[in-house]
Design a protein around this motif. Sequence first.
Motif, PDB file in Angstrom:
ATOM      1  N   GLY A   1       0.787  -1.035  -0.085  1.00  0.00           N
ATOM      2  CA  GLY A   1      -0.051   0.003  -0.181  1.00  0.00           C
ATOM      3  C   GLY A   1       0.824   1.187  -0.063  1.00  0.00           C
ATOM      4  N   GLU A   2       0.257   2.490  -0.420  1.00  0.00           N
ATOM      5  CA  GLU A   2       1.043   3.547  -0.504  1.00  0.00           C
ATOM      6  C   GLU A   2       1.608   3.917   0.683  1.00  0.00           C
ATOM      7  N   ASN A   3       1.053   3.767   2.001  1.00  0.00           N
ATOM      8  CA  ASN A   3       1.492   4.157   3.149  1.00  0.00           C
ATOM      9  C   ASN A   3       2.175   3.178   4.085  1.00  0.00           C
ATOM     10  N   ASP A   4       2.442   2.004   3.452  1.00  0.00           N
ATOM     11  CA  ASP A   4       2.809   0.820   3.928  1.00  0.00           C
ATOM     12  C   ASP A   4       4.531   0.411   3.638  1.00  0.00           C
ATOM     13  N   VAL A   5       4.938  -0.522   4.320  1.00  0.00           N
ATOM     14  CA  VAL A   5       6.301  -1.206   3.948  1.00  0.00           C
ATOM     15  C   VAL A   5       6.067  -2.698   3.903  1.00  0.00           C
ATOM     16  N   ILE A   6       6.873  -3.368   3.091  1.00  0.00           N
ATOM     17  CA  ILE A   6       6.940  -4.744   3.454  1.00  0.00           C
ATOM     18  C   ILE A   6       8.609  -5.052   3.893  1.00  0.00           C
ATOM     19  N   LEU A   7       8.656  -5.957   4.777  1.00  0.00           N
ATOM     20  CA  LEU A   7       9.882  -6.084   5.337  1.00  0.00           C
ATOM     21  C   LEU A   7      10.239  -7.526   5.151  1.00  0.00           C
ATOM     22  N   LYS A   8      11.560  -7.819   4.940  1.00  0.00           N
ATOM     23  CA  LYS A   8      12.058  -9.116   4.663  1.00  0.00           C
ATOM     24  C   LYS A   8      12.492  -9.350   6.245  1.00  0.00           C
TER      25      LYS A   8
END
Length: 348
Positions: free
Chosen positions: A25-32
Amino acid sequence: MKYKALIYHAAKNLSFEEREMPECGENDVILKNVVASICGSDTDTWLNGGEMHYFPADVEFGHEVSCVVHEVGKNVKGIQVGDRVAPFPLLTTPNSRKAGFLGGFSEYIYCTNASYDYNLFLLPENVSDMEASLIEPMSVGIRGADIVPVTEKSIALILGAGFVGFSLAAALADKGVPRSNITLVDRCENRLAFCRKEGFNAVSTNQDNWQQEVFQYTGSAYCVYGPGSNADVIYDCAGSINPNSTAPTLMEQGMKILKYGGKMVAVGVHRRQVNINMQKLVFGLQDILCGSGNTKNYFEKAIEILASKQFDFEGAITRSYKHDDAIDAIVSTCDASSCIKVVIDYRK
């Protein structure tokens, strides 16, 4: 794109599944995920089920984790792909009850409304990925140490020398309590040996009359039950997760040596009932305070203590497993006699 996720179904029922990576999403992040450590709530969930920890069936879980930023939404400011971070579980999703099942045992975590110093914390260069996976449980111990004001003259007794108990001891020392004034008790010699190495007193509860050895470190004082410890505060970090045990909990044993006017801080999680004599509690002018959990400022304090290098936190990591062996890692952590902290290392 698919990713590998460890799924909780029920007690002693976990499985790996491939899941579809969500769109960022535009306000989110994905973490590895890089390194995930295993919490006592994870082992309790394996042994007894996750209901007590708000785990519904068929969810990803794990919450003690260090990560790198994998993808960033277009509206997110100041966060870069490749940044080394620790997510704060209570605010990583809009639902704080999901704090225990973020997905630390999966390859990726989705973080909503991502912002530094809110739900993500940038890691200092001198804090390793292994150390960073310990920030969340450290913050629980740090909050426990903050419940009762202490000074350089305070005497503390900690019931349970697992990682939270050790973190609480470290937090007390960081506040100025001499390490020689801090005593931990446990039944596991490897935990006690680690605490001694770090300069704390340590007593085995496997011996008869272990309380007498405690008194050698804390001094003795009047207690409504008889001879007591002169510790100003006793912290219960042991809890009790065996619902079928009939042996007295360490907290119950600790109450019987809590001095007149002393304080008991409950940090450990209890799956079974703890029996407290309320008349003795009142007559002894004793207090019981609850100190488990954490907030954002304790998360920040954990990073500060790690970066100070006062203690060998990474030395508390007994074993590491590759992600494919995550179930074995969780099962092995149930044997407290053979480990202090176990981690899953995604780099393996």
